[in-house]
Design a protein around this motif. Structure first.
Motif, short mmCIF file in Angstrom:
data_model
loop_
_atom_site.label_atom_id
_atom_site.label_comp_id
_atom_site.label_asym_id
_atom_site.label_seq_id
_atom_site.Cartn_x
_atom_site.Cartn_y
_atom_site.Cartn_z
N ARG A 58 0.86 -1.17 0.00
CA ARG A 58 0.00 0.00 0.00
C ARG A 58 0.90 1.23 0.00
O ARG A 58 1.88 1.29 0.74
CB ARG A 58 -0.85 -0.01 1.26
CG ARG A 58 -1.92 1.07 1.34
CD ARG A 58 -2.55 1.04 2.73
NE ARG A 58 -3.70 1.92 2.85
CZ ARG A 58 -4.95 1.53 2.66
NH1 ARG A 58 -5.21 0.28 2.34
NH2 ARG A 58 -5.94 2.38 2.79
N MET A 59 0.59 2.22 -0.82
CA MET A 59 1.38 3.44 -0.86
C MET A 59 0.47 4.64 -1.00
O MET A 59 -0.51 4.60 -1.73
CB MET A 59 2.32 3.43 -2.08
CG MET A 59 3.46 2.46 -1.96
SD MET A 59 4.46 2.50 -3.46
CE MET A 59 5.43 1.01 -3.21
N ARG A 60 0.82 5.69 -0.29
CA ARG A 60 0.05 6.92 -0.40
C ARG A 60 0.87 8.08 -0.95
O ARG A 60 0.33 9.09 -1.34
CB ARG A 60 -0.53 7.31 0.98
CG ARG A 60 -1.71 6.45 1.37
CD ARG A 60 -2.88 6.71 0.45
NE ARG A 60 -4.04 5.93 0.79
CZ ARG A 60 -4.47 4.86 0.11
NH1 ARG A 60 -3.79 4.44 -0.94
NH2 ARG A 60 -5.55 4.23 0.47
N CYS A 61 2.20 7.93 -0.92
CA CYS A 61 3.02 9.04 -1.40
C CYS A 61 4.00 8.64 -2.49
O CYS A 61 4.21 9.38 -3.42
CB CYS A 61 3.75 9.71 -0.23
SG CYS A 61 5.12 8.74 0.42
N GLY A 62 4.58 7.47 -2.39
CA GLY A 62 5.55 7.03 -3.39
C GLY A 62 6.94 7.61 -3.19
O GLY A 62 7.86 7.29 -3.93
N VAL A 63 7.10 8.50 -2.20
CA VAL A 63 8.37 9.22 -2.05
C VAL A 63 8.96 9.10 -0.64
O VAL A 63 9.73 9.94 -0.20
CB VAL A 63 8.22 10.71 -2.45
CG1 VAL A 63 7.92 10.83 -3.93
CG2 VAL A 63 7.12 11.41 -1.64
#
Lengths: 290, 344
Positions: free
Chosen positions: A253-258
């Motif tokens: 799960r990712m919300r920002c990628g950074v």
């Protein structure tokens, strides 16, 4: 003086915002198998469309305005720029919204993110790609990169297994590789209920019987559902692959990628910036990785 | 470092001048609890507070903020309205300043988070001394003194505050209030050192962080995690009140009857069951024990690997906020095999 600093920072929100998605147009929707389409996208901004590049194994954050954002691996090779191909299974909110889109609809993209495959490590070596099911999505980028830069790699081998011929992603493309002499493409299906499959029938690990490979000069890239890792990793170790020569692509799960939002963290690494490509050694050392 | 002193009786005068640097917010009391709020008058400020319910993080990474506005014609347009607001946070404790320095590492390295960084520039920090209570363990976390991360820091030496000037803006504030400040004398320094070592002795909680990453690796399979999982309610209180927790969720919210909407960022917690859930239903931290273990592991082991120090400052908020009495100091001392009388 403070005023000046603030203006600069304010501008960073507008101009250098790592969360800024850029609009992209869906130029093609190809129904590969049920609930698994290939979407071809091109950035609306011509400058971005012309300069965007990535490393095989990287991913983008795909936005469906009003629905949200999700990480999707890039299935096309940077050796074929201009458009991005995303092999997407309909599983969540964002992908369901994407499936309601038609050619010419707009979505938004930011990226590319993640480490991608260590190309400098792979060049000059044999490359073995092992994929099960949807696991072909990130590996296809590497496959075509290697084919398009054929001279930079030794033997290229791809092994891919699907449940049935009807579930086989990129089927025509992969079947067309089977006859080629500059690479080895081994395909298998678990079963063939339709009876029209001319290739190998059996589980993915059985393809190793057809394999002549020198592990000490080879890097393996593996991607697939957990069952693939369970059997393939052991097989590779038995063949003599060292753990840092086995690469795998992970999903989280990712919300920002950074590297900020925290969702994709495994052990002490973030899948988005330290991955999504990890070695098997990383996987052993990071809790809850596979 | 420039160090001056300010007469305590003139603090209200100083505060009134400081207003020209931004809206003054300070700890205020409400039903026995403290929170940072905009002051209506200086008399509301309670600089003798122990800890605020929510840490100053709420000013830099708000519980909910709009990142972009989405319009059908223009796509995602960055939201900048709230970013320019200038605030003076008056009375921030050393542990909370350390926490901001930790958040700076996260949001100010690698990919830069322009929302956080813009706020950080626009918010002035005036630190203040504190007296440890039964939940404080900042000394153990090396966060009981702040060397950087503030514009001014006030240290109590009796009738005066020693005022450490940390930034050019802090210096501007001192200059703006000119005659209120005077030179530090030898006896002030003696008094400061006396109080400082006295403070050191008042801590009731203690833990050793030196080789914690190794201890966490060794005890990864320990029974204590199952035990904590049974106890933990997964309510997320501990991460909501934590000054260094930065996990967030992002969502698109559409306005009714239109295609326009906002992309918002919201606080999230690794204790929540959906934190590691991916589309398709796979959940990498299904159990409560795996989630609470992850929280401790990330703070004391994972963060050290990435940033060179634990992401805990010993503020004691999670201890105070936990409805079932899970105490991080007790947990760590148990992992280490040291039972500490006052942590049970």
């Amino acid at each position: 003086m403070h005023q000046q600093t603030e203006t600069t920072l304010h501008r960073s929100v507008v101009r250098e915002n790592p969360y800024q998605p850029h609009m992209a147009r869906i130029v093609r929707v190809y129904n590969m198998v049920a609930d698994n389409y290939l979407f071809t996208l091109r950035f609306v901004d011509e400058q971005i469309a012309g300069t965007f590049t990535h490393r095989p194994g990287q991913f983008i954050m795909l936005s469906l305005p009003g629905t949200g954002e999700a990480p999707i691996s890039i299935s096309s090779s940077p050796s074929r720029p201009g458009v991005l191909e995303l092999c997407v299974r309909r599983v969540g909110r964002v992908t369901n919204a994407l499936y309601r889109c038609r050619t010419n609809d707009l979505v938004a993209i930011r990226g590319p993110y993640g480490n991608g495959f260590p190309m400098e490590e792979l060049m000059g070596k044999n490359v073995l790609l092992v994929a099960g099911g949807l696991g072909i999505a990130p590996l296809r980028s590497l496959l075509w990169y290697a084919i398009d830069n054929r001279g930079r790699f030794e033997n290229i081998t791809v092994m891919y297994g699907a449940r049935t011929p009807q579930d086989m992603l990129f089927r025509d493309e992969l079947v067309s590789l089977v006859g080629r002499t500059d690479l080895t493409c081994l395909l298998t299906v678990d079963e063939d209920p339709g009876g029209d499959w001319k290739g190998h029938i059996g589980l993915l690990p059985q393809l190793f019987d057809y394999l002549a490979i020198r592990p000490e000069r080879t890097c393996a890239a593996v991607c697939g559902p957990p069952v693939v890792y369970r059997f393939i990793l052991k097989r590779l170790l038995d063949l003599g692959f060292t753990k840092d020569r086995i690469l795998m692509s992970l999903e989280r799960r990712m919300r920002c990628g950074v590297g900020k939002c925290g969702h994709c963290s495994v052990g002490y690494k973030y899948t988005c910036i330290h991955g999504p490509i990890f070695t098997y050694w990383d996987a052993i050392n990071l809790p809850e990785m596979i | 470092m420039k160090i001056l002193k300010l007469e305590k009786g003139k603090l209200d005068l100083f505060a009134s001048v400081v207003q020209q640097f931004g809206e003054v917010h300070a700890p205020t009391e409400h039903e026995g609890k403290f929170s940072f709020k905009r002051l209506n008058s200086w008399s509301e400020a309670r600089l003798d507070y122990n800890r605020t319910v929510l840490p100053p993080r709420k000013y830099f990474l708000p519980p909910r903020e709009t990142l972009f506005k989405y319009r059908e014609a223009t796509g995602y347009v960055p939201a900048t309205e709230d970013l320019e607001k200038r605030v003076v946070l008056f009375g921030v404790h050393a542990c909370d300043i350390h926490a901001l320095n930790i958040l700076d590492e996260v949001f100010g390295k690698g990919y830069l988070d322009p929302y956080y960084l813009t706020r950080r520039k626009n918010i002035t920090i005036i630190g203040i001394d504190c007296t440890p209570d039964e939940h404080c363990f900042c000394r153990s976390m090396r966060a009981d003194f702040a060397e950087t991360g503030f514009d001014l820091f006030l240290k109590d030496i009796g009738d005066h505050y020693l005022t450490f000037v940390g930034t050019a803006r802090g210096d501007d504030m001192v200059i703006a209030t000119g005659p209120l400040f005077s030179e530090v004398t030898h006896s002030d320094i003696v008094e400061y050192k006396r109080r400082s070592s006295q403070k050191c002795d008042t801590f009731k909680l203690d833990l050793e962080i030196r080789d914690l990453p190794e201890i966490f690796e060794l005890e990864y399979q320990a029974d204590i995690w199952e035990e904590l999982g049974e106890k933990c309610l997964s309510c997320g209180n501990c991460s909501m009140v934590c000054p260094t927790c930065y996990c967030y969720d992002v969502a698109d919210e559409v306005k009714l009857g239109s295609h326009d909407g906002d992309r918002v960022r919201l606080w999230d917690s690794c204790l929540f069951a959906t934190h590691a859930l991916v589309a398709g239903g796979e959940n990498f931290r299904k159990t409560r024990s795996s989630r609470i273990k992850f929280r401790f592991y990330h703070k004391q082991r994972g963060f050290v690997a990435e940033y060179g120090r634990p992401s805990c400052v010993g503020c004691g908020r999670c201890i105070e906020a936990c409805p079932v009495g899970i105490n991080i100091v007790g947990v760590i001392n148990r992992l280490r095999g040291v039972e500490h009388a006052s942590t049970d």
